[in-house]
Scaffold this motif. Structure first.
Motif, mmCIF file in Angstrom:
data_model
loop_
_atom_site.group_PDB
_atom_site.id
_atom_site.type_symbol
_atom_site.label_atom_id
_atom_site.label_comp_id
_atom_site.label_asym_id
_atom_site.label_seq_id
_atom_site.Cartn_x
_atom_site.Cartn_y
_atom_site.Cartn_z
ATOM 1 N N GLN A 97 -73.590 32.192 -22.526
ATOM 2 C CA GLN A 97 -72.938 33.334 -23.164
ATOM 3 C C GLN A 97 -71.940 32.877 -24.224
ATOM 4 O OE1 GLN A 97 -73.615 36.592 -22.775
ATOM 5 N NE2 GLN A 97 -72.172 36.937 -24.442
ATOM 6 N N ARG A 98 -71.201 31.809 -23.888
ATOM 7 C CA ARG A 98 -70.254 31.285 -24.880
ATOM 8 C C ARG A 98 -70.987 30.745 -26.100
ATOM 9 N NH1 ARG A 98 -65.691 27.932 -21.392
ATOM 10 N NH2 ARG A 98 -64.699 29.763 -20.392
ATOM 11 N N GLU A 99 -72.129 30.129 -25.863
ATOM 12 C CA GLU A 99 -72.911 29.618 -27.000
ATOM 13 C C GLU A 99 -73.380 30.751 -27.897
ATOM 14 O OE1 GLU A 99 -74.554 26.526 -29.261
ATOM 15 O OE2 GLU A 99 -73.173 26.464 -27.557
ATOM 16 N N ARG A 100 -73.836 31.838 -27.238
ATOM 17 C CA ARG A 100 -74.262 33.004 -28.046
ATOM 18 C C ARG A 100 -73.075 33.609 -28.791
ATOM 19 N NH1 ARG A 100 -77.465 33.849 -23.374
ATOM 20 N NH2 ARG A 100 -75.896 35.282 -22.504
ATOM 21 N N ASP A 101 -71.923 33.653 -28.110
ATOM 22 C CA ASP A 101 -70.727 34.191 -28.778
ATOM 23 C C ASP A 101 -70.358 33.341 -29.991
ATOM 24 O OD1 ASP A 101 -70.617 36.158 -26.894
ATOM 25 O OD2 ASP A 101 -69.065 35.175 -25.659
ATOM 26 N N LEU A 102 -70.470 32.017 -29.825
ATOM 27 C CA LEU A 102 -70.168 31.141 -30.957
ATOM 28 C C LEU A 102 -71.155 31.354 -32.100
ATOM 29 C CD1 LEU A 102 -69.180 27.760 -29.266
ATOM 30 C CD2 LEU A 102 -67.718 29.271 -30.642
#
Length: 250
Positions: A97-102
């Motif tokens: 999820q953090r990767e997608r947010d980034l």
């Protein structure tokens, strides 16, 4: 009004130091917390360096080896492995999820930077267009001032000509009045002479002289009438010229 441009010189070392400080303080390492610590900076640069830092530092912990009998150790190892895998699902989901947010933040930052570039170009074009329009307005203002000066001069010339013609007309009309007065006097003299029988000869001689004077006066009258006709013609031409100047003035 001008705004301060964000910092564009954020390096990986800057971000790594800031991320380590946040971890030591127990603060989550995220795009927003890093922007606060780094005092702004380009979102694109921060997101790119944050992805590299997480790949290097944020790894799932491996389960510790168990000091148990081999059979139990094997069972526990399988259980531990399964537990670790299940326990790691949430962490992997969080990392994903953090990767997608980034990725989303990076795309948004690139879009905003492109819009900012386009906006600056539009501002430059608008400024150039405004300067060109101001130059045209200044040229037209100078042309209007020149035309107004020419119009004032034309009006003054027309007024001077009209005053001169009016003076000439008054002089001609004064001569006409004198001729009419002389003609009246002559007619009165002739009438008075014809009624005086005792002075017929003198009257006839006076009449001859008067006739001569009348002929001379008639010639003068004709000459004055010709001058009057010429003056009237000039006055008509002057009126037409004045009307033309007024039409141009409008």
């Amino acid at each position: 009004m001008t705004t301060e441009s964000p910092r564009l010189d954020i390096t990986y070392d800057d971000l790594a130091a800031a991320a380590s400080n946040l971890q030591e303080a127990g603060t989550p390492v995220s795009l927003d917390t890093l922007r606060d610590v780094l005092d702004g900076g380009s979102a694109t640069a921060i997101a790119r360096h944050l992805r590299a830092w997480r790949a290097e530092h944020e790894r799932l912990p491996e389960p510790a080896p168990a000091e148990l009998p081999p059979a139990l150790l094997a069972d526990l190892a399988r259980w531990a492995q399964q537990h670790a895998e299940h326990a790691g699902l949430g962490a992997r989901a969080l990392l994903a999820q953090r990767e997608r947010d980034l990725e989303d933040a990076l795309s948004e930052a690139e879009r905003l930077e492109a819009e900012r570039t386009d906006l600056l170009a539009d501002i430059d074009n608008a400024s150039s267009a405004r300067e060109a329009a101001q130059a045209v307005a200044d040229e037209r203002s100078e042309e209007i001032e020149r035309l107004m000066a020419e119009l004032r001069n034309a009006r003054q010339v027309a007024m001077d000509a009209l005053v001169g013609k009016a003076k000439d007309q008054l002089a001609i009309e004064g001569k006409d009045a004198q001729l009419l007065d002389l003609r009246g006097q002559l007619e009165r003299n002739v009438t008075a002479s014809s009624t005086q029988s005792d002075a017929r000869l003198a009257a006839e001689m006076e009449l001859i002289g008067a006739a001569t004077a009348r002929d001379s006066l008639a010639l003068e009258v004709k000459d004055l009438q010709a001058q009057l006709a010429s003056a009237k013609s000039d006055r008509g031409a002057l009126r037409m010229e004045l009307e033309t100047l007024r039409a141009k003035a409008k």
